[in-house]
Design an enzyme around this catalytic site. Sequence first.
Site, PDB file in Angstrom:
ATOM      1  N   ASN A 128      45.194  39.421  39.172  1.00 52.42           N
ATOM      2  CA  ASN A 128      45.951  38.184  39.191  1.00 52.42           C
ATOM      3  C   ASN A 128      46.151  37.736  40.630  1.00 52.42           C
ATOM      4  O   ASN A 128      46.429  38.555  41.507  1.00 52.42           O
ATOM      5  CB  ASN A 128      47.327  38.382  38.537  1.00 52.42           C
ATOM      6  CG  ASN A 128      47.249  38.547  37.048  1.00 52.42           C
ATOM      7  OD1 ASN A 128      46.287  38.138  36.410  1.00 52.42           O
ATOM      8  ND2 ASN A 128      48.263  39.149  36.471  1.00 52.42           N
ATOM      9  N   ARG A 137      42.960  39.849  31.967  1.00 48.99           N
ATOM     10  CA  ARG A 137      42.293  40.880  32.773  1.00 48.99           C
ATOM     11  C   ARG A 137      41.744  41.991  31.890  1.00 48.99           C
ATOM     12  O   ARG A 137      40.660  42.517  32.144  1.00 48.99           O
ATOM     13  CB  ARG A 137      43.248  41.462  33.810  1.00 48.99           C
ATOM     14  CG  ARG A 137      43.577  40.482  34.927  1.00 48.99           C
ATOM     15  CD  ARG A 137      44.622  41.038  35.866  1.00 48.99           C
ATOM     16  NE  ARG A 137      45.849  41.271  35.118  1.00 48.99           N
ATOM     17  CZ  ARG A 137      46.696  42.263  35.347  1.00 48.99           C
ATOM     18  NH1 ARG A 137      46.467  43.142  36.289  1.00 48.99           N
ATOM     19  NH2 ARG A 137      47.788  42.395  34.621  1.00 48.99           N
TER      20      ARG A 137
END
Length: 91
Positions: free
Chosen positions: A39, A21
Amino acid sequence: MTEPVRVHVLVSGHVQGVGYRWFVRGLAADAGLAGSARNLPDGRVEVELEGPDDAVRAVVAALDGPRAPGSVTAVVTEDRAVQGGQGFTTA
Protein backbone atom coordinates in the site's frame (compact mmCIF):
# COMPACT_ATOMS: atom_id res chain seq x y z
CA MET A 1 8.98 -20.69 -21.45
CA THR A 2 9.39 -17.03 -22.35
CA GLU A 3 12.18 -14.67 -21.36
CA PRO A 4 12.01 -13.20 -17.85
CA VAL A 5 10.77 -9.64 -17.39
CA ARG A 6 10.11 -7.32 -14.45
CA VAL A 7 7.21 -4.89 -14.34
CA HIS A 8 6.44 -2.09 -11.87
CA VAL A 9 2.69 -1.44 -11.57
CA LEU A 10 0.70 1.30 -9.83
CA VAL A 11 -2.94 0.41 -9.23
CA SER A 12 -5.38 3.23 -8.45
CA GLY A 13 -8.93 3.21 -7.14
CA HIS A 14 -10.48 1.76 -4.01
CA VAL A 15 -7.79 -0.91 -3.60
CA GLN A 16 -6.77 -0.61 0.05
CA GLY A 17 -8.59 -2.35 2.89
CA VAL A 18 -10.34 -4.76 0.49
CA GLY A 19 -7.81 -7.62 0.28
CA TYR A 20 -6.27 -6.38 -2.96
CA ARG A 21 -2.65 -7.13 -1.99
CA TRP A 22 -3.61 -10.70 -1.05
CA PHE A 23 -5.45 -11.02 -4.37
CA VAL A 24 -2.25 -10.00 -6.18
CA ARG A 25 -0.19 -12.38 -4.03
CA GLY A 26 -2.48 -15.26 -5.02
CA LEU A 27 -2.23 -14.41 -8.72
CA ALA A 28 1.56 -14.20 -8.49
CA ALA A 29 1.83 -17.46 -6.55
CA ASP A 30 -0.38 -19.30 -9.04
CA ALA A 31 1.78 -18.00 -11.90
CA GLY A 32 5.07 -18.72 -10.11
CA LEU A 33 6.13 -15.07 -10.10
CA ALA A 34 8.42 -13.16 -7.74
CA GLY A 35 7.74 -9.65 -6.53
CA SER A 36 5.78 -7.62 -4.02
CA ALA A 37 2.61 -5.67 -3.36
CA ARG A 38 2.38 -2.78 -0.90
CA ASN A 39 0.00 0.00 0.00
CA LEU A 40 1.15 3.54 -0.75
CA PRO A 41 0.21 6.54 1.42
CA ASP A 42 -1.80 8.07 -1.46
CA GLY A 43 -4.22 5.11 -1.60
CA ARG A 44 -2.65 3.27 -4.53
CA VAL A 45 -1.11 -0.21 -4.44
CA GLU A 46 2.39 -0.66 -5.83
CA VAL A 47 3.10 -4.04 -7.42
CA GLU A 48 6.37 -5.52 -8.67
CA LEU A 49 6.19 -8.70 -10.74
CA GLU A 50 9.06 -10.73 -12.15
CA GLY A 51 9.07 -13.95 -14.12
CA PRO A 52 8.32 -15.31 -17.59
CA ASP A 53 6.96 -12.59 -19.86
CA ASP A 54 3.69 -14.37 -20.70
CA ALA A 55 2.91 -15.07 -17.02
CA VAL A 56 3.73 -11.50 -15.93
CA ARG A 57 1.53 -10.02 -18.69
CA ALA A 58 -1.35 -12.36 -17.75
CA VAL A 59 -1.21 -11.27 -14.10
CA VAL A 60 -1.03 -7.59 -15.08
CA ALA A 61 -4.12 -8.09 -17.25
CA ALA A 62 -5.97 -9.61 -14.27
CA LEU A 63 -5.18 -6.70 -11.92
CA ASP A 64 -8.32 -4.86 -13.04
CA GLY A 65 -10.29 -7.92 -14.07
CA PRO A 66 -13.68 -9.05 -12.74
CA ARG A 67 -12.14 -11.01 -9.83
CA ALA A 68 -10.19 -8.00 -8.50
CA PRO A 69 -11.50 -6.82 -5.12
CA GLY A 70 -12.42 -3.19 -4.61
CA SER A 71 -12.75 -0.85 -7.54
CA VAL A 72 -9.76 -0.38 -9.84
CA THR A 73 -9.74 2.86 -11.83
CA ALA A 74 -6.25 2.70 -13.40
CA VAL A 75 -3.32 0.32 -13.88
CA VAL A 76 -0.06 1.99 -14.94
CA THR A 77 2.85 -0.29 -15.84
CA GLU A 78 6.53 0.33 -16.42
CA ASP A 79 9.07 -2.25 -17.52
CA ARG A 80 12.09 -2.57 -15.25
CA ALA A 81 15.39 -4.45 -15.34
CA VAL A 82 15.16 -8.09 -14.25
CA GLN A 83 16.67 -8.56 -10.77
CA GLY A 84 16.42 -12.33 -10.36
CA GLY A 85 13.97 -12.00 -7.48
CA GLN A 86 12.60 -14.93 -5.49
CA GLY A 87 9.31 -15.20 -3.63
CA PHE A 88 6.52 -12.68 -3.19
CA THR A 89 6.02 -10.28 -0.29
CA THR A 90 3.22 -7.98 0.85
CA ALA A 91 3.64 -4.93 3.03
